[in-house]
Design a protein around this motif. Structure first.
Motif, PDB file in Angstrom:
ATOM      1  N   LEU A  68     -42.693  54.468  28.543  1.00 37.75           N
ATOM      2  CA  LEU A  68     -42.946  55.486  29.564  1.00 37.75           C
ATOM      3  C   LEU A  68     -44.415  55.867  29.699  1.00 37.75           C
ATOM      4  O   LEU A  68     -44.939  55.951  30.810  1.00 37.75           O
ATOM      5  N   VAL A  71     -46.561  52.966  31.255  1.00 36.26           N
ATOM      6  CA  VAL A  71     -46.307  52.810  32.690  1.00 36.26           C
ATOM      7  C   VAL A  71     -46.930  53.965  33.464  1.00 36.26           C
ATOM      8  O   VAL A  71     -47.534  53.761  34.525  1.00 36.26           O
ATOM      9  N   THR A  72     -46.833  55.171  32.945  1.00 40.56           N
ATOM     10  CA  THR A  72     -47.422  56.331  33.603  1.00 40.56           C
ATOM     11  C   THR A  72     -48.937  56.200  33.688  1.00 40.56           C
ATOM     12  O   THR A  72     -49.544  56.525  34.713  1.00 40.56           O
ATOM     13  N   ASN A  75     -49.903  54.125  36.544  1.00 39.77           N
ATOM     14  CA  ASN A  75     -49.255  54.532  37.797  1.00 39.77           C
ATOM     15  C   ASN A  75     -48.249  53.482  38.235  1.00 39.77           C
ATOM     16  O   ASN A  75     -48.178  53.101  39.401  1.00 39.77           O
ATOM     17  N   HIS A  77     -44.901  53.679  38.034  1.00 42.20           N
ATOM     18  CA  HIS A  77     -43.566  54.138  38.408  1.00 42.20           C
ATOM     19  C   HIS A  77     -43.306  53.839  39.885  1.00 42.20           C
ATOM     20  O   HIS A  77     -44.234  53.732  40.684  1.00 42.20           O
TER      21      HIS A  77
END
Length: 177
Positions: A68, A71-72, A75, A77
């Motif tokens: 998570l 990936v955050t 950017n 998502h």
């Protein structure tokens, strides 16, 4: 000064996220191997793995949660930004800030809840039902670490946005291409 602190935060968090990403990748490889062994085990009963469904379920949680923050930071998502791309830069920054705050409003209580759950699991020494009696705390701890990386990344991005540092993740933060 603030930009140096934020950049250092990106580098440190990038290293943590790379480690968590390696764990997530290993979990995915383990899932694939378990499923392959289970398929072959239909013809060769000697290859049967007890509690494989429980193991695969828990590895799925690890593979998602540990990725998570990474990936955050990129950017990565899923986003639908047709309207966003046509906004003025000021409105884009406002929308981005609102998204970061909304993410933190979701992530922080979740981190607190999962941390309390992990502490309770360590105290109670709970196990999953099945032949192997696998402990519950390792998976929940990995989930907590993934959520902590996500919350830290959101905080770092919000601090960068407030400080006017436009770069989401600098190139030296351990994130490739």
């Amino acid at each position: 000064m603030v930009q140096n602190v934020i950049s250092a935060g990106h580098r440190v968090l990038g290293g943590v996220e790379r480690c968590l990403l390696a764990v997530a990748s290993a979990a995915l490889v383990a899932i694939a191997a378990l499923i392959l062994i289970e398929i072959v085990g239909r013809w060769l009963p000697a290859l049967r793995i007890p509690d494989n469904i429980i193991i695969v379920r828990q590895l799925m949680v690890v593979s998602i949660a540990c990725g998570l923050g990474w990936v955050t930071g990129r950017n990565g998502h899923i986003a639908i930004d047709l309207l966003y791309r046509h906004m003025a830069p000021r409105w884009q920054r406002i929308c981005h800030g609102l998204a970061l705050v909304a993410g933190l409003v979701m992530a922080v209580p979740l981190v607190i809840w999962v941390a309390e759950d992990v502490a309770a699991l360590h105290a109670s020494n709970s196990f999953y039902f099945g032949e192997l009696k696998l402990p519950e705390w390792p998976v929940r701890t990995a989930f907590l670490l993934g959520l902590l990386a996500l919350a830290a990344r959101l905080c770092l991005q919000l601090a960068g946005l407030i400080a006017g540092v436009d770069e989401t993740v600098p190139a030296d933060a351990g994130h490739e291409g």
